[in-house]
Scaffold this motif. Structure first.
Motif, short mmCIF file in Angstrom:
data_model
loop_
_atom_site.label_atom_id
_atom_site.label_comp_id
_atom_site.label_asym_id
_atom_site.label_seq_id
_atom_site.Cartn_x
_atom_site.Cartn_y
_atom_site.Cartn_z
N HIS A 30 0.83 -1.22 0.00
CA HIS A 30 0.00 0.00 0.00
C HIS A 30 0.87 1.27 0.00
CE1 HIS A 30 -3.82 -2.08 0.56
NE2 HIS A 30 -3.32 -2.75 1.57
N GLY A 31 2.16 1.15 -0.31
CA GLY A 31 3.04 2.30 -0.29
C GLY A 31 3.32 2.83 1.09
N ARG A 32 2.98 2.06 2.13
CA ARG A 32 3.12 2.55 3.50
C ARG A 32 4.56 2.49 4.01
NH1 ARG A 32 -1.98 -0.19 6.76
NH2 ARG A 32 -3.62 1.25 6.02
N GLU A 33 5.32 1.53 3.53
CA GLU A 33 6.66 1.29 4.07
C GLU A 33 7.69 2.06 3.23
OE1 GLU A 33 6.99 -0.41 6.78
OE2 GLU A 33 4.95 -1.20 6.88
N PRO A 34 8.29 3.12 3.79
CA PRO A 34 9.16 3.97 2.96
C PRO A 34 10.35 3.23 2.36
CG PRO A 34 9.44 4.45 5.30
CD PRO A 34 8.25 3.56 5.18
N PHE A 35 10.96 2.31 3.13
CA PHE A 35 12.16 1.62 2.64
C PHE A 35 11.84 0.56 1.60
CE2 PHE A 35 13.02 2.59 7.23
CZ PHE A 35 13.79 3.72 6.98
N LEU A 36 10.55 0.21 1.47
CA LEU A 36 10.15 -0.78 0.49
C LEU A 36 9.49 -0.16 -0.73
CD1 LEU A 36 8.90 -3.40 3.05
CD2 LEU A 36 10.92 -3.58 1.62
N PHE A 40 12.75 4.09 -3.34
CA PHE A 40 13.87 3.95 -2.42
C PHE A 40 14.84 2.88 -2.90
CE2 PHE A 40 16.17 2.48 1.27
CZ PHE A 40 16.39 3.62 2.02
N LEU A 41 14.31 1.69 -3.19
CA LEU A 41 15.16 0.58 -3.58
C LEU A 41 15.82 0.81 -4.94
CD1 LEU A 41 12.77 -2.25 -2.39
CD2 LEU A 41 14.96 -1.64 -1.35
N GLU A 42 15.04 1.28 -5.90
CA GLU A 42 15.60 1.54 -7.22
C GLU A 42 16.52 2.75 -7.19
OE1 GLU A 42 16.19 2.94 -11.20
OE2 GLU A 42 14.91 4.02 -9.78
N LEU A 220 11.65 19.66 8.14
CA LEU A 220 11.43 19.65 6.70
C LEU A 220 10.96 18.26 6.28
CD1 LEU A 220 14.71 21.49 5.65
CD2 LEU A 220 12.42 22.49 5.79
N THR A 221 10.31 18.19 5.14
CA THR A 221 9.93 16.91 4.57
C THR A 221 10.48 16.82 3.15
OG1 THR A 221 7.87 17.66 3.53
CG2 THR A 221 7.76 17.04 5.86
N GLY A 222 10.30 15.67 2.54
CA GLY A 222 10.71 15.53 1.14
C GLY A 222 9.98 16.50 0.23
N THR A 223 8.82 16.96 0.66
CA THR A 223 8.04 17.92 -0.12
C THR A 223 8.54 19.33 0.05
OG1 THR A 223 6.08 16.51 0.08
CG2 THR A 223 5.71 18.80 -0.56
N ALA A 259 13.79 11.90 -1.75
CA ALA A 259 12.96 12.91 -1.10
C ALA A 259 11.84 13.36 -2.04
CB ALA A 259 13.81 14.10 -0.67
N ALA A 260 12.18 13.59 -3.30
CA ALA A 260 11.17 14.02 -4.26
C ALA A 260 10.12 12.94 -4.47
CB ALA A 260 11.84 14.38 -5.58
N ALA A 261 10.55 11.68 -4.49
CA ALA A 261 9.62 10.59 -4.77
C ALA A 261 8.78 10.20 -3.56
CB ALA A 261 10.40 9.37 -5.27
N LEU A 262 9.38 10.23 -2.36
CA LEU A 262 8.67 9.78 -1.16
C LEU A 262 7.93 10.90 -0.45
CD1 LEU A 262 10.41 7.26 -1.75
CD2 LEU A 262 10.79 7.05 0.71
#
Length: 387
Positions: A30-36, A40-42, A220-223, A259-262
């Motif tokens: 569900h896109g909940r896990e940031p490291f997965l 992040f992985l790619e 700050l956040t990635g946004t 940061a941009a993607a997450l």
């Protein structure tokens, strides 16, 4: 690319993730896990954080029914033990004493990330999720044999995945980290009220020293972070690793790209003195947890590490209603600051003949020791009542 298949389910082994659909991959959690998240992985692959220089070679497992992605596991062939946080130097030594190569080995994990979470990913609509997980483990073992690996290692899995690994004959290993748990605190003061008087006073004194130096914080956040914020944090990050004789594996491009993607799953606590940034701590968040990953500073100012890496994160969890804060591996000094000893798990399939029984005995004795250590450390809990 290699593949194993039956009429209902096929599993592929891929050495890159760039051709995988991000929506299909992220749907597995569900896109909940940031490291997965695929980003992040790619991103680790795209921005040069893996490969020969660092000893991580992607061997990702993707499970399909027809053309639909129904399962996956982030998997890597390793030529060292760096960045795993499940330490196996004793095993390597044992192999070498018997004239056997310990590397390569195969790990199912997230590189450089000692955070517990799903490792055998399955789409939430899958009718028989454990069948997919078993197939992923079987394929990992088969791939390990093909590569001549000494073993297959499942690092920081969920409790359900660890139980499945037990059933599959993998040997369980126990570690210990220090996690903070949100007990419904209304604010930081209500958290402090749950501590013993001595520990409460110590935390207030540490926070006061930081404030008296004129240090202020922004979150700050990635946004909201700008590229220059990540350039500055990357300098902090590299400097910290070099001070401690470590290897800074993550590039500035990785920080900017992920940061941009997450987006809001990336959290940066930045300390300012006289209007200038002097320290920063990078965290990631899921739907219910905050994960501390890296920190760096210009100068070792008194108590700045505790405030930046621990207290800012606790305040954030309370404010955002997050249930748990994992600030990273190791560190008994975290206990008096509200982080309690928490067992962690890994599971291991030994492929080199003649070593399985010895490893099983090692893990059993180590598990008893770690359980006793966690119980002993809990006696030093800073809380007034059992947590």
């Amino acid at each position: 690319m290699t593949a194993s298949a039956d009429r209902r389910l096929r599993v592929e082994v891929r050495d890159m993730l760039d051709a995988v659909d991000p929506g299909a991959w992220d749907a597995l959690t569900h896109g909940r896990e940031p490291f997965l998240r695929l980003a992040f992985l790619e991103g680790l692959e795209r921005h040069g954080c893996l490969g020969r220089r660092f000893g991580w070679f992607p061997q990702h497992l993707l499970a399909f029914r027809e053309d639909a992605l129904v399962g996956a596991a982030p998997c890597y062939a390793k030529t060292n033990n760096y960045g795993e946080f499940v330490f196996d130097w004793a095993w390597q030594t044992a192999w070498e004493r018997q004239g056997q190569p310990y590397y390569p080995k195969l790990v199912i994990s997230v590189p450089y990330t000692p955070a517990t979470g799903p490792r055998l990913l399955v789409h939430p609509d899958e009718a028989d999720p454990d069948a997919v997980r078993r197939r992923l483990l079987q394929t990992a073992t088969a791939r390990g044999v093909e590569l001549g690996a000494s073993g297959v290692h499942l690092l920081f899995p969920t409790a359900a995945e660890a139980a499945l690994a037990d059933q599959a004959g993998l040997v369980r290993r126990t570690g210990c980290q220090y996690h903070w748990h949100n007990r419904g605190y209304a604010d930081f003061d209500s958290f402090l009220a749950a501590l013993s008087t001595k520990k409460r006073k110590n935390i207030r004194r540490e926070r006061r020293r930081v404030a008296e130096q004129g240090i202020e914080f922004r979150t700050l956040t990635g946004t909201t972070a700008e590229p220059e914020d990540w350039a500055r944090f990357h300098r902090f990050y590299v400097d910290t690793f070099e001070k401690h004789m470590g290897i800074p594996t993550l590039s500035e491009g990785f920080f900017v790209g992920t940061a941009a993607a997450l987006g809001d799953q990336v959290i940066l606590f930045e300390a300012h003195l006289g209007g200038q940034p002097v320290a920063g701590a990078l965290c990631y968040r899921s739907h219910d947890s905050l994960y501390g990953r890296f920190w760096g500073c210009v100068d070792d100012l008194p108590d700045l590490h505790f405030e930046t890496c621990y207290y800012q994160g606790i305040e954030f969890c309370i404010r955002e209603g997050l249930a748990r804060f994992e600030p990273g591996a190791q560190g008994e000094h975290k206990i008096p600051r509200g982080f309690l000893p928490t067992p962690t798990t890994s599971a291991h399939a030994i492929l080199t003949p003649g070593f399985g029984a010895a490893v099983q005995d090692f893990c059993l004795r180590e598990r008893r020791m770690m359980e006793a250590q966690c119980a002993s450390l809990m006696e030093h809990s800073p809380y007034r009542s059992p947590a």
